[in-house]
Scaffold this active site. Structure first.
Site, PDB file in Angstrom:
ATOM      1  CE  LYS A   1      -4.772  -0.845  -0.299  1.00 12.52           C
ATOM      2  NZ  LYS A   1      -5.860  -0.741   0.710  1.00 12.52           N
TER       3      LYS A   1
ATOM      4  CG  PHE B   1      -9.621  -2.049   4.448  1.00  9.62           C
ATOM      5  CD1 PHE B   1      -8.337  -1.715   4.873  1.00  9.62           C
ATOM      6  CD2 PHE B   1     -10.261  -3.128   5.031  1.00  9.62           C
ATOM      7  CE1 PHE B   1      -7.705  -2.456   5.860  1.00  9.62           C
ATOM      8  CE2 PHE B   1      -9.635  -3.876   6.018  1.00  9.62           C
ATOM      9  CZ  PHE B   1      -8.359  -3.539   6.438  1.00  9.62           C
TER      10      PHE B   1
ATOM     11  NE  ARG C   1      -5.362 -12.388  10.276  1.00 14.50           N
ATOM     12  CZ  ARG C   1      -4.652 -11.303   9.950  1.00 14.50           C
ATOM     13  NH1 ARG C   1      -4.303 -11.098   8.695  1.00 14.50           N
ATOM     14  NH2 ARG C   1      -4.299 -10.428  10.868  1.00 14.50           N
TER      15      ARG C   1
ATOM     16  CG  ASP D   1      -1.940   1.068   1.257  1.00 10.98           C
ATOM     17  OD1 ASP D   1      -2.134   1.737   0.240  1.00 10.98           O
ATOM     18  OD2 ASP D   1      -2.549   1.279   2.326  1.00 10.98           O
TER      19      ASP D   1
ATOM     20  CG  ASP E   1      -6.748  -8.476   9.768  1.00 11.76           C
ATOM     21  OD1 ASP E   1      -5.881  -7.984   9.016  1.00 11.76           O
ATOM     22  OD2 ASP E   1      -6.944  -8.066  10.926  1.00 11.76           O
TER      23      ASP E   1
END
Ligand code: 5GP
Ligand code: MG
Length: 207
Positions: free
Chosen positions: A152, A173, A186, A124, A180
């Site tokens: 991302k 997200f 998960r 990220d 998770d």
């Protein structure tokens, strides 16, 4: 080690209306990447990685906890001896500082002169992978590469890029396949986007 990687460019995943299995539909808004799609891309990645490390002894270092499913599926394809170790890191989020990490589990293996592949779930900002890379580099491995299932790029705040990328995902997200929210989801066999009510946002708002 030369950079002879021939992995096809990661597909850019766009949010779709793929059907979420009924038993997850209360919590998951969209399926981003289905289990069969993950399976075939992981196999493709493993094939390229295996080729790149031919004749070398590979040390796989994976970051806890989000990599568990990806790691298990990836290394099962490798038909050569390898060593594996896990590190636990949590980044100090919210601070302006440069991706300083807190280690919750340290590495046991000695990486000196080894060919090391760092495996993470998602790239990220890049702070985690950057910090881990520079920490591991101190041990003077023979080579050090990185592999992430998801990328991302819109979130990037560092110069850090991964050598092997599974999928490029939108700036949302995501959960599932190891990832998770509050230690849940998960175990989902696919990657999906949470419904806002799960994290306390009013219905209709965007993450
Ligand atoms: P970075 O340091 O690159 O900002 O963040 C990497 C870590 O943040 C990942 O290893 C993962 O643990 C977490 N993370 C970043 N984006 C997501 C996301 O969309 N979903 C989940 N579950 N975790 C994420
Ligand atoms: Mg992680």
């Amino acid at each position: 080690m030369n950079s002879s990687s021939h992995l096809s460019p990661p597909k850019r995943i766009s949010p779709s209306r793929s059907r979420v299995p009924a038993h997850y539909a209360d919590d998951i808004e969209q399926m981003l990447i289905s289990a069969p799609r993950i399976r075939s891309r992981v196999a493709e990645m493993a094939k390229v990685i295996a080729g790149d490390y031919q004749g070398k002894r590979l040390v796989v270092v994976a970051l806890l906890n989000g990599t568990i499913l990806f790691l298990a599926d990836l290394i099962r394809h490798f038909e050569f001896p390898l060593s594996m170790d896990l590190i636990g890191v949590s980044s100090y989020r919210g601070g302006t500082s440069s991706g300083e990490l807190e280690y919750t589990k340290r590495l046991k293996l000695d990486l000196r002169d080894q060919h090391v592949l760092v495996v993470d779930d998602i790239l990220d900002t890049g702070k985690t992978l950057c910090a881990v890379k520079s920490e591991l580099a101190k041990q003077r491995p023979a080579s050090l590469r990185t592999c992430v299932l998801l990328d991302k790029p819109e979130g990037r705040k560092t110069e850090c890029e991964a050598d092997y990328v599974g999928f490029v995902v939108p700036h949302l997200f995501v959960v599932g396949y190891g990832l998770d929210y509050d230690e849940r989801y998960r175990n989902l066999p696919f990657v999906g986007v949470l419904r806002p009510h799960v994290y306390g946002a009013p219905a209709g708002s965007k993450s």
